[in-house]
Design a protein around this motif. Sequence first.
Motif, PDB file in Angstrom:
ATOM      1  N   TYR A 133       0.802  -1.224   0.000  1.00 54.83           N
ATOM      2  CA  TYR A 133       0.000   0.000   0.000  1.00 54.83           C
ATOM      3  C   TYR A 133       0.839   1.280   0.000  1.00 54.83           C
ATOM      4  CZ  TYR A 133      -3.979  -2.997   1.100  1.00 54.83           C
ATOM      5  OH  TYR A 133      -4.941  -3.961   1.071  1.00 54.83           O
ATOM      6  N   TYR A 134       1.952   1.286   0.754  1.00 57.73           N
ATOM      7  CA  TYR A 134       2.700   2.529   0.946  1.00 57.73           C
ATOM      8  C   TYR A 134       4.056   2.547   0.254  1.00 57.73           C
ATOM      9  CZ  TYR A 134      -0.865   2.650   4.517  1.00 57.73           C
ATOM     10  OH  TYR A 134      -2.071   2.590   5.166  1.00 57.73           O
ATOM     11  N   LYS A 135       4.636   1.390   0.004  1.00 59.41           N
ATOM     12  CA  LYS A 135       5.949   1.306  -0.644  1.00 59.41           C
ATOM     13  C   LYS A 135       5.812   0.455  -1.895  1.00 59.41           C
ATOM     14  CE  LYS A 135       8.389   1.464   3.759  1.00 59.41           C
ATOM     15  NZ  LYS A 135       9.216   0.667   4.682  1.00 59.41           N
ATOM     16  N   LYS A 136       6.254   1.023  -2.986  1.00 58.98           N
ATOM     17  CA  LYS A 136       6.110   0.333  -4.262  1.00 58.98           C
ATOM     18  C   LYS A 136       7.484   0.109  -4.886  1.00 58.98           C
ATOM     19  CE  LYS A 136       1.393   1.987  -4.878  1.00 58.98           C
ATOM     20  NZ  LYS A 136       1.132   1.899  -3.479  1.00 58.98           N
ATOM     21  N   GLU A 137       7.516  -0.222  -6.172  1.00 53.61           N
ATOM     22  CA  GLU A 137       8.770  -0.533  -6.859  1.00 53.61           C
ATOM     23  C   GLU A 137       9.801   0.592  -6.756  1.00 53.61           C
ATOM     24  OE1 GLU A 137       8.380  -3.183 -10.643  1.00 53.61           O
ATOM     25  OE2 GLU A 137       6.652  -1.830 -10.542  1.00 53.61           O
TER      26      GLU A 137
ATOM     27  N   LEU B  37       5.972  -8.044   2.313  1.00 50.38           N
ATOM     28  CA  LEU B  37       4.722  -7.413   1.872  1.00 50.38           C
ATOM     29  C   LEU B  37       3.966  -6.738   3.008  1.00 50.38           C
ATOM     30  CD1 LEU B  37       3.256 -10.204  -0.421  1.00 50.38           C
ATOM     31  CD2 LEU B  37       4.533  -8.180  -1.124  1.00 50.38           C
ATOM     32  N   PHE B  38       3.172  -5.760   2.607  1.00 52.84           N
ATOM     33  CA  PHE B  38       2.177  -5.164   3.500  1.00 52.84           C
ATOM     34  C   PHE B  38       0.924  -5.001   2.660  1.00 52.84           C
ATOM     35  CE2 PHE B  38       0.002  -1.658   5.690  1.00 52.84           C
ATOM     36  CZ  PHE B  38      -0.036  -2.194   6.963  1.00 52.84           C
ATOM     37  N   GLY B  39       0.098  -6.012   2.673  1.00 51.99           N
ATOM     38  CA  GLY B  39      -1.105  -6.025   1.852  1.00 51.99           C
ATOM     39  C   GLY B  39      -1.214  -7.349   1.130  1.00 51.99           C
TER      40      GLY B  39
ATOM     41  N   LEU C 127       8.001  -6.429  -5.776  1.00 46.59           N
ATOM     42  CA  LEU C 127       9.274  -6.983  -5.318  1.00 46.59           C
ATOM     43  C   LEU C 127      10.267  -7.188  -6.458  1.00 46.59           C
ATOM     44  CD1 LEU C 127       7.929  -9.662  -2.819  1.00 46.59           C
ATOM     45  CD2 LEU C 127       8.804  -7.375  -2.278  1.00 46.59           C
ATOM     46  N   SER C 128       9.863  -6.983  -7.691  1.00 42.48           N
ATOM     47  CA  SER C 128      10.737  -7.262  -8.836  1.00 42.48           C
ATOM     48  C   SER C 128      12.090  -6.554  -8.790  1.00 42.48           C
ATOM     49  CB  SER C 128      10.013  -6.970 -10.151  1.00 42.48           C
ATOM     50  OG  SER C 128       9.696  -5.603 -10.252  1.00 42.48           O
ATOM     51  N   PRO C 129      12.235  -5.347  -8.237  1.00 45.23           N
ATOM     52  CA  PRO C 129      13.569  -4.741  -8.176  1.00 45.23           C
ATOM     53  C   PRO C 129      14.586  -5.571  -7.384  1.00 45.23           C
ATOM     54  CG  PRO C 129      11.925  -3.052  -7.838  1.00 45.23           C
ATOM     55  CD  PRO C 129      11.210  -4.377  -7.810  1.00 45.23           C
TER      56      PRO C 129
ATOM     57  N   GLU D 205      11.701 -17.679  -3.583  1.00 40.75           N
ATOM     58  CA  GLU D 205      12.594 -18.766  -3.994  1.00 40.75           C
ATOM     59  C   GLU D 205      13.427 -18.364  -5.200  1.00 40.75           C
ATOM     60  OE1 GLU D 205      10.211 -22.258  -4.457  1.00 40.75           O
ATOM     61  OE2 GLU D 205      10.142 -22.616  -2.293  1.00 40.75           O
ATOM     62  N   LYS D 206      12.865 -17.563  -6.066  1.00 43.44           N
ATOM     63  CA  LYS D 206      13.595 -17.083  -7.244  1.00 43.44           C
ATOM     64  C   LYS D 206      14.780 -16.210  -6.813  1.00 43.44           C
ATOM     65  CE  LYS D 206      12.684 -14.597 -11.536  1.00 43.44           C
ATOM     66  NZ  LYS D 206      11.660 -13.883 -12.297  1.00 43.44           N
ATOM     67  N   LEU D 207      14.593 -15.449  -5.748  1.00 42.96           N
ATOM     68  CA  LEU D 207      15.641 -14.543  -5.269  1.00 42.96           C
ATOM     69  C   LEU D 207      16.693 -15.240  -4.423  1.00 42.96           C
ATOM     70  CD1 LEU D 207      13.443 -11.598  -3.973  1.00 42.96           C
ATOM     71  CD2 LEU D 207      14.845 -11.593  -6.031  1.00 42.96           C
ATOM     72  N   SER D 208      16.263 -16.142  -3.577  1.00 39.71           N
ATOM     73  CA  SER D 208      17.104 -16.653  -2.505  1.00 39.71           C
ATOM     74  C   SER D 208      17.959 -17.836  -2.917  1.00 39.71           C
ATOM     75  CB  SER D 208      16.249 -17.080  -1.312  1.00 39.71           C
ATOM     76  OG  SER D 208      15.608 -15.959  -0.766  1.00 39.71           O
TER      77      SER D 208
END
Length: 124
Positions: free
Chosen positions: A25-29, A54-56, A64-66, A103-106
């Motif tokens: 809701y408050y923080k985006k890409e 996440l928040f939402g 989260l893509s960045p 899992e893709k990131l870690s």
Amino acid sequence: ASIILIESHKYEVDLILISDLHAGYYKKERYLKKVVKKINTIDAEAVLIAGDFLFGPTKFTEYLSPLEDINTAPIYSVFGNHDYDTDGDGNDPDMELLMGVIEKLSQMKMKGYQLQIKKFGYLE
């Protein structure tokens, strides 16, 4: 992957620890791009993400893509309480979507492991 716990360390390890990203809701890409840009300027052995991605609702995983652009070190992560109840209704969300992103990131999930860190630093 596995973690080998060593009784005594004769070397220093530089780690980056981030948590409570709360994309939603408050923080985006845009916010996460700034975080990743800063992370990529630091020479470290690992990036640790200590949950609350996440928040939402899980639909916010697109924000989260960045994190895919972190290139300074391997990423290790765990979920936080907000990741288990992303919509605040007390029910577990569809974890498949979020789990796939993480899992893709870690490099590995740290469930069941303990790390003792004796010295902390911080960024301003």
